[in-house]
Write a protein that holds these residues in place. Structure first.
Motif, PDB file in Angstrom:
ATOM      1  N   GLY A 113      17.510 -54.636 -17.291  1.00 36.66           N
ATOM      2  CA  GLY A 113      18.951 -54.840 -17.208  1.00 36.66           C
ATOM      3  C   GLY A 113      19.473 -55.434 -18.498  1.00 36.66           C
ATOM      4  N   THR A 114      20.568 -54.884 -18.990  1.00 36.78           N
ATOM      5  CA  THR A 114      21.176 -55.400 -20.211  1.00 36.78           C
ATOM      6  C   THR A 114      22.613 -55.808 -19.945  1.00 36.78           C
ATOM      7  OG1 THR A 114      21.789 -53.169 -20.909  1.00 36.78           O
ATOM      8  CG2 THR A 114      19.732 -54.043 -21.778  1.00 36.78           C
ATOM      9  N   ARG A 115      23.069 -56.758 -20.739  1.00 40.48           N
ATOM     10  CA  ARG A 115      24.458 -57.181 -20.678  1.00 40.48           C
ATOM     11  C   ARG A 115      25.301 -56.239 -21.531  1.00 40.48           C
ATOM     12  NH1 ARG A 115      24.429 -63.561 -21.978  1.00 40.48           N
ATOM     13  NH2 ARG A 115      24.738 -62.680 -24.040  1.00 40.48           N
ATOM     14  N   GLY A 116      26.608 -56.373 -21.422  1.00 47.82           N
ATOM     15  CA  GLY A 116      27.514 -55.553 -22.210  1.00 47.82           C
ATOM     16  C   GLY A 116      27.348 -55.725 -23.703  1.00 47.82           C
ATOM     17  N   ASP A 117      26.830 -56.889 -24.132  1.00 48.00           N
ATOM     18  CA  ASP A 117      26.621 -57.122 -25.567  1.00 48.00           C
ATOM     19  C   ASP A 117      25.274 -56.594 -26.050  1.00 48.00           C
ATOM     20  OD1 ASP A 117      24.855 -58.993 -24.514  1.00 48.00           O
ATOM     21  OD2 ASP A 117      25.901 -60.741 -25.318  1.00 48.00           O
ATOM     22  N   GLY A 118      24.523 -55.924 -25.151  1.00 45.42           N
ATOM     23  CA  GLY A 118      23.253 -55.310 -25.524  1.00 45.42           C
ATOM     24  C   GLY A 118      22.031 -56.190 -25.343  1.00 45.42           C
ATOM     25  N   LEU A 119      22.222 -57.474 -25.050  1.00 47.89           N
ATOM     26  CA  LEU A 119      21.081 -58.358 -24.847  1.00 47.89           C
ATOM     27  C   LEU A 119      20.415 -58.084 -23.500  1.00 47.89           C
ATOM     28  CD1 LEU A 119      22.495 -61.758 -26.156  1.00 47.89           C
ATOM     29  CD2 LEU A 119      20.843 -60.250 -27.284  1.00 47.89           C
ATOM     30  N   THR A 120      19.094 -58.169 -23.481  1.00 47.93           N
ATOM     31  CA  THR A 120      18.356 -57.969 -22.237  1.00 47.93           C
ATOM     32  C   THR A 120      18.583 -59.169 -21.327  1.00 47.93           C
ATOM     33  OG1 THR A 120      16.673 -56.639 -23.331  1.00 47.93           O
ATOM     34  CG2 THR A 120      16.065 -57.645 -21.222  1.00 47.93           C
ATOM     35  N   ALA A 121      19.014 -58.897 -20.108  1.00 46.49           N
ATOM     36  CA  ALA A 121      19.222 -59.950 -19.111  1.00 46.49           C
ATOM     37  C   ALA A 121      17.988 -60.104 -18.232  1.00 46.49           C
ATOM     38  CB  ALA A 121      20.440 -59.634 -18.254  1.00 46.49           C
ATOM     39  N   ALA A 122      17.336 -58.978 -17.901  1.00 43.83           N
ATOM     40  CA  ALA A 122      16.194 -59.036 -16.989  1.00 43.83           C
ATOM     41  C   ALA A 122      15.271 -57.856 -17.203  1.00 43.83           C
ATOM     42  CB  ALA A 122      16.680 -59.052 -15.543  1.00 43.83           C
ATOM     43  N   GLU A 123      13.983 -58.104 -16.976  1.00 39.60           N
ATOM     44  CA  GLU A 123      12.965 -57.049 -16.914  1.00 39.60           C
ATOM     45  C   GLU A 123      12.197 -57.301 -15.627  1.00 39.60           C
ATOM     46  OE1 GLU A 123      11.628 -55.965 -21.311  1.00 39.60           O
ATOM     47  OE2 GLU A 123      11.447 -58.120 -20.888  1.00 39.60           O
ATOM     48  N   LEU A 124      12.124 -56.275 -14.800  1.00 35.36           N
ATOM     49  CA  LEU A 124      11.533 -56.428 -13.470  1.00 35.36           C
ATOM     50  C   LEU A 124      10.581 -55.291 -13.154  1.00 35.36           C
ATOM     51  CD1 LEU A 124      14.950 -57.075 -11.733  1.00 35.36           C
ATOM     52  CD2 LEU A 124      13.201 -58.806 -12.046  1.00 35.36           C
ATOM     53  N   SER A 125       9.522 -55.615 -12.451  1.00 37.06           N
ATOM     54  CA  SER A 125       8.645 -54.613 -11.844  1.00 37.06           C
ATOM     55  C   SER A 125       8.517 -55.020 -10.384  1.00 37.06           C
ATOM     56  CB  SER A 125       7.267 -54.597 -12.500  1.00 37.06           C
ATOM     57  OG  SER A 125       7.357 -54.153 -13.824  1.00 37.06           O
ATOM     58  N   VAL A 126       8.872 -54.113  -9.494  1.00 38.90           N
ATOM     59  CA  VAL A 126       8.824 -54.410  -8.065  1.00 38.90           C
ATOM     60  C   VAL A 126       8.162 -53.257  -7.324  1.00 38.90           C
ATOM     61  CG1 VAL A 126      10.900 -55.855  -8.139  1.00 38.90           C
ATOM     62  CG2 VAL A 126      11.111 -53.454  -7.517  1.00 38.90           C
ATOM     63  N   THR A 127       7.649 -53.567  -6.151  1.00 38.88           N
ATOM     64  CA  THR A 127       7.150 -52.554  -5.239  1.00 38.88           C
ATOM     65  C   THR A 127       8.027 -52.580  -4.007  1.00 38.88           C
ATOM     66  OG1 THR A 127       4.898 -52.857  -6.062  1.00 38.88           O
ATOM     67  CG2 THR A 127       5.138 -51.744  -3.925  1.00 38.88           C
ATOM     68  N   LEU A 128       8.507 -51.412  -3.625  1.00 34.04           N
ATOM     69  CA  LEU A 128       9.370 -51.261  -2.465  1.00 34.04           C
ATOM     70  C   LEU A 128       8.680 -50.387  -1.436  1.00 34.04           C
ATOM     71  CD1 LEU A 128      12.630 -50.487  -4.489  1.00 34.04           C
ATOM     72  CD2 LEU A 128      11.943 -52.697  -3.562  1.00 34.04           C
ATOM     73  N   GLU A 129       9.151 -50.441  -0.203  1.00 36.84           N
ATOM     74  CA  GLU A 129       8.631 -49.568   0.841  1.00 36.84           C
ATOM     75  C   GLU A 129       9.761 -49.155   1.760  1.00 36.84           C
ATOM     76  OE1 GLU A 129       5.611 -51.867   2.768  1.00 36.84           O
ATOM     77  OE2 GLU A 129       7.032 -53.211   3.706  1.00 36.84           O
ATOM     78  N   PRO A 130       9.613 -47.982   2.394  1.00 35.11           N
ATOM     79  CA  PRO A 130      10.678 -47.508   3.287  1.00 35.11           C
ATOM     80  C   PRO A 130      10.838 -48.453   4.478  1.00 35.11           C
ATOM     81  CG  PRO A 130       9.081 -45.768   2.830  1.00 35.11           C
ATOM     82  CD  PRO A 130       8.526 -47.028   2.261  1.00 35.11           C
ATOM     83  N   VAL A 131      12.075 -48.571   4.925  1.00 32.73           N
ATOM     84  CA  VAL A 131      12.363 -49.323   6.143  1.00 32.73           C
ATOM     85  C   VAL A 131      12.077 -48.378   7.298  1.00 32.73           C
ATOM     86  CG1 VAL A 131      14.192 -50.424   7.507  1.00 32.73           C
ATOM     87  CG2 VAL A 131      14.104 -50.743   5.016  1.00 32.73           C
ATOM     88  N   ALA A 132      11.269 -48.825   8.252  1.00 29.08           N
ATOM     89  CA  ALA A 132      10.896 -47.983   9.414  1.00 29.08           C
ATOM     90  C   ALA A 132      12.151 -47.428  10.074  1.00 29.08           C
ATOM     91  CB  ALA A 132      10.083 -48.801  10.416  1.00 29.08           C
ATOM     92  N   GLY A 133      12.140 -46.120  10.293  1.00 32.40           N
ATOM     93  CA  GLY A 133      13.264 -45.467  10.933  1.00 32.40           C
ATOM     94  C   GLY A 133      14.400 -45.087  10.015  1.00 32.40           C
ATOM     95  N   HIS A 134      14.328 -45.452   8.728  1.00 31.20           N
ATOM     96  CA  HIS A 134      15.386 -45.140   7.776  1.00 31.20           C
ATOM     97  C   HIS A 134      14.932 -44.224   6.653  1.00 31.20           C
ATOM     98  CE1 HIS A 134      17.097 -48.811   9.578  1.00 31.20           C
ATOM     99  NE2 HIS A 134      18.217 -48.136   9.421  1.00 31.20           N
ATOM    100  N   ALA A 135      13.671 -43.877   6.618  1.00 31.35           N
ATOM    101  CA  ALA A 135      13.175 -43.065   5.492  1.00 31.35           C
ATOM    102  C   ALA A 135      13.373 -41.595   5.743  1.00 31.35           C
ATOM    103  CB  ALA A 135      11.697 -43.356   5.257  1.00 31.35           C
TER     104      ALA A 135
END
Length: 135
Positions: A113-135
């Motif tokens: 994620g970057t701000r409007g001025d180009g500076l990095t605000a965040a770097e993330l690595s996440v693992t997600l999974e489907p919500v049962a009944g919603h995939a």
């Protein structure tokens, strides 16, 4: 003692569909978010110096990845999180994700994620999974 009427406000990061592009590595997703959309959540984080909470940045990633995959996803793990520059009222947050299918229906996401001025605000690595009944 009276019961408090305060409840958690749901944060909807996607006021418009993110851009998506299929690549051999997965789906690239880009979304822009005016930070002021989270004004209610920023009010108490930190009093006198409001910033966008990191947990909302993680949830922006979850919401954008779910849109790209066509289903509701929930957070399984935060594998890496680095918050380097605060997002302040008036900023615009651009979030770029690489969403890749993983094992057992899980989804691996790398985001920057970057701000409007180009500076990095965040770097993330996440693992997600489907919500049962919603995939």
């Amino acid at each position: 003692m009276p019961v408090s009427s305060r409840t958690a406000t749901v944060f909807d990061a996607l006021d418009r569909p993110p851009r998506t592009e299929k690549t051999p590595e997965g789906v690239r997703v880009t979304v822009r978010l005016p930070v002021d959309r989270a004004a209610a959540q920023m009010a108490g984080h930190y009093p006198g110096f409001p910033i966008l909470p990191g947990v909302l940045m993680v949830d922006c990633v979850r919401q954008a990845a779910g849109f790209a995959g066509g289903g509701e996803l929930r957070l399984r793990s935060v594998d890496r999180a680095r918050f380097s520059h605060p997002l302040l009222p008036g900023d615009e947050f651009e979030l770029s994700l690489l969403v890749a299918p993983g094992e057992d229906g899980r989804v691996a996401v790398r985001a920057r994620g970057t701000r409007g001025d180009g500076l990095t605000a965040a770097e993330l690595s996440v693992t997600l999974e489907p919500v049962a009944g919603h995939a």
